[in-house]
Design a protein around this motif. Structure first.
Motif, short mmCIF file in Angstrom:
data_model
loop_
_atom_site.label_atom_id
_atom_site.label_comp_id
_atom_site.label_asym_id
_atom_site.label_seq_id
_atom_site.Cartn_x
_atom_site.Cartn_y
_atom_site.Cartn_z
N ASN A 111 0.81 -1.22 0.00
CA ASN A 111 0.00 0.00 0.00
C ASN A 111 0.85 1.27 0.00
O ASN A 111 0.37 2.36 0.31
CB ASN A 111 -0.96 0.02 1.20
N SER A 112 2.13 1.14 -0.33
CA SER A 112 3.01 2.30 -0.39
C SER A 112 2.48 3.31 -1.41
O SER A 112 2.01 2.95 -2.48
CB SER A 112 4.43 1.88 -0.78
N LYS A 113 2.58 4.58 -1.05
CA LYS A 113 2.10 5.66 -1.92
C LYS A 113 3.24 6.47 -2.53
O LYS A 113 3.02 7.54 -3.09
CB LYS A 113 1.18 6.61 -1.13
N LEU A 114 4.46 5.98 -2.43
CA LEU A 114 5.59 6.73 -2.97
C LEU A 114 5.43 6.97 -4.47
O LEU A 114 4.96 6.10 -5.21
CB LEU A 114 6.89 5.95 -2.74
N ASP A 115 5.83 8.15 -4.90
CA ASP A 115 5.82 8.50 -6.31
C ASP A 115 7.21 8.18 -6.88
O ASP A 115 8.15 8.96 -6.76
CB ASP A 115 5.50 9.99 -6.49
N PHE A 116 7.33 6.99 -7.49
CA PHE A 116 8.64 6.55 -7.98
C PHE A 116 9.22 7.53 -9.00
O PHE A 116 10.42 7.79 -9.00
CB PHE A 116 8.53 5.17 -8.62
N ALA A 117 8.36 8.01 -9.89
CA ALA A 117 8.85 8.89 -10.96
C ALA A 117 9.51 10.14 -10.38
O ALA A 117 10.57 10.57 -10.83
CB ALA A 117 7.70 9.27 -11.88
N GLN A 118 8.89 10.72 -9.35
CA GLN A 118 9.45 11.93 -8.73
C GLN A 118 10.75 11.62 -7.98
O GLN A 118 11.70 12.40 -8.02
CB GLN A 118 8.43 12.55 -7.78
N ILE A 124 -2.19 -0.01 -15.20
CA ILE A 124 -3.55 0.54 -15.12
C ILE A 124 -4.14 0.33 -13.74
O ILE A 124 -4.69 1.25 -13.12
CB ILE A 124 -4.46 -0.11 -16.19
N LEU A 125 -4.01 -0.90 -13.22
CA LEU A 125 -4.63 -1.22 -11.92
C LEU A 125 -3.93 -0.52 -10.76
O LEU A 125 -4.54 -0.30 -9.72
CB LEU A 125 -4.64 -2.73 -11.71
N ASN A 126 -2.66 -0.17 -10.95
CA ASN A 126 -1.93 0.55 -9.91
C ASN A 126 -1.93 2.06 -10.12
O ASN A 126 -1.22 2.79 -9.42
CB ASN A 126 -0.49 0.04 -9.82
N ASN A 127 -2.71 2.50 -11.12
CA ASN A 127 -2.84 3.94 -11.41
C ASN A 127 -1.49 4.61 -11.63
O ASN A 127 -1.25 5.73 -11.18
CB ASN A 127 -3.60 4.65 -10.28
#
Length: 512
Positions: free
Chosen positions: A198-205, A278-281
């Motif tokens: 359930n991690s919400k980290l923004d990998f791209a950033q 898609i499922l992980n938005n």
């Protein structure tokens, strides 16, 4: 190195513990600790022990309470745990809940070198929490466990449909307790797996250096390009924790081994990767993958989540679904994800309703042999809603089966009902209390209560189907329904009244 099982047995919380089977496993290293209970063979086979999950070096604590009277299920747990790479089980409360550990269970464990550690018998003073605390502390002191060899061994055994980079990264994430990502030279996140899930980290950033957070630690290393012009980097990203160079080097070794054994194509765009995105938005990633695969995401509007009876025919079922769906839809994505076959489709070209397309497939002779159930999610207006609906189903999948045990076709509304009821429980909603009280007069008569549940939940108010499920004549069903209507002072033929009792029956079954 990790912590050998024999060293864990020296902890004070395990005083009096006896290794009753699988003593050769004492030399094995424990990398993780978990708690295990299982309440049905179906959950064991299809829900808990998933084909793309592996329990490297895991030691589990259990009381076998839910299977205390079922020897076959106890043996099945041992077999599954061993096959998934677990080291052994610590069994509590033998002689309290489980009368004794059967010799046949111990024999299976011995044959597989799977440790069974029995805590002192008939002792109700011992507590799970004490061992959990001490073992966890000991594991935290050994973060550089040698996991690469074990992971590569497991990767060599995974079925063909699971030979994906996502499978490799998922294993690495579970072992390193870190988010794992593969990033291109251009800074694009090609693959990523979250830990915790359930991690919400923004990998791209993070990979572009746009996040300033002292609590986020990361390490990165260049992967062997294996002759390709493009370079890729492996990232380990951890929230509030320490990463080591040893973990990074071992992870690099594992990823490069996967690429060598499975081929460099595992780094390229696949339907699996697109569905996962898609499922992980994961917006940036899914649009880039869709472009590479020539998929128009704007046309996708329907999702099927397909549960199968067995994992043996997964690839055949995926092929069969692909062929069937392409008769009706312009855009079709089908692949195996998290123990389910996920279908995303859209731009229907048929005069059939989309629900009938799904129902007809489910009622075919092929599906009756291979498909357990389909959860149908239509009319998705936003691509983000696929992920929301998928997570909702994954959260409530066991509750769905508990409430609707004989159902094979689930509309998304059933999941919404369960979700709303559970939210109401959390908030102590008066609406939930009112619904429960609406059937209070029936609770004393189990026959009538069961009849109402079968009539509303299982047969969808079809008297003939209800009679078949209840194994009674249809006139008996009619007579019982009249009794129910009289007791509840309602008319079950009126939609809004029957809906109230439909929801009340869902609550009743959830609490059973």
């Amino acid at each position: 190195m990790g912590v050998q099982l024999k060293e864990i047995l020296k902890l004070p919380s395990l005083n009096g513990a006896e290794v009753v089977a699988g003593k050769r496993a004492l030399e094995r290293e424990v990398l993780a600790l978990s708690f295990l209970e299982a309440d049905s063979v179906n959950e064991i086979k299809h829900k808990l022990f998933r084909a793309d999950e592996y329990l490297f070096g895991e030691l589990d604590i259990t009381s076998f309470y839910s299977v205390k009277d079922d020897l076959g299920r106890q043996i099945e747990i041992i077999n599954n745990m061993h096959d998934l790479g677990a080291v052994g089980l610590i069994v509590y409360y033998v002689g309290v809940f489980l009368p004794y550990l059967d010799d046949r269970v111990l024999q299976v464990a011995d044959e597989k070198d799977f440790a069974i550690i029995q805590m002192p018998q008939k002792n109700t003073q011992i507590r799970f929490s004490e061992a959990i605390y001490e073992i966890s502390q000991l594991l935290l002191e050994h973060p550089d466990a040698n996991f690469a060899t074990e992971i590569k061994r497991k990767l060599s055994e995974v079925p063909r449909w699971s030979q994906t980079m996502e499978t490799t990264l998922k294993m690495l994430a579970d072992v390193t307790k870190a988010n794992v990502a593969i990033v291109s030279d251009e800074g694009e996140v090609e693959y990523a797996t979250r830990w915790p899930r359930n991690s919400k980290l923004d990998f791209a950033q993070i990979t572009k250096g746009n996040v300033q957070d002292d609590q986020i630690n990361y390490l990165k290393i260049k992967l062997d390009s294996q002759g390709e012009a493009s370079n890729y980097w492996l990232w380990l990203i951890k929230e509030r924790g320490v990463l080591s160079k040893s973990q990074l080097l071992q992870a690099k070794n594992v990823v490069e081994s996967s690429l060598f054994v499975w081929g460099k194509s595992t780094l390229y765009a696949t339907k699996y990767s697109l569905i996962s995105g898609i499922l992980n938005n994961e917006a940036d990633r899914m649009w880039r993958l869709a472009q590479n695969l020539d998929v128009d995401l704007d046309k996708l509007s329907v999702m099927w989540i397909v549960s199968t009876y067995t994992l043996d025919q997964i690839q055949d079922i995926i092929t069969h679904l692909n062929n069937y769906l392409h008769k009706f839809y312009q855009e079709v994505l089908v692949d195996y994800l998290d123990n389910y076959i996920v279908v995303l489709c859209g731009d229907c070209q048929s005069k059939k309703t989309e629900m009938d397309i799904c129902r007809d497939f489910l009622e075919s002779s092929y599906s009756k042999q291979n498909i357990d159930a389909i959860i149908y999610s239509p009319n998705t207006k936003s691509i983000d809603n696929f992920g929301r609906n998928y997570r909702l189903v994954m959260t409530h999948k066991l509750a769905l089966r508990k409430v609707f045990p004989t159902t094979r076709f689930f509309s998304m509304i059933k999941c919404e009902y369960i979700n709303n009821i559970e939210i109401g429980w959390e908030r102590n909603s008066s609406e939930i209390t009112t619904l429960e009280s609406s059937i209070s007069k029936l609770r004393e008569n189990q026959e009538l209560m069961h009849t109402l549940c079968v009539y509303l939940l299982d047969s969808q108010r079809d008297i003939q189907k209800a009679s078949e499920l209840l194994f009674v004549h249809r006139n008996t069903v009619k007579y019982r329904l009249k009794q129910i209507s009289k007791l509840l002072e309602c008319d079950l033929s009126v939609y809004d009244e029957s809906l109230v009792y439909y929801l009340a029956c869902i609550i009743y079954r959830l609490k059973q």
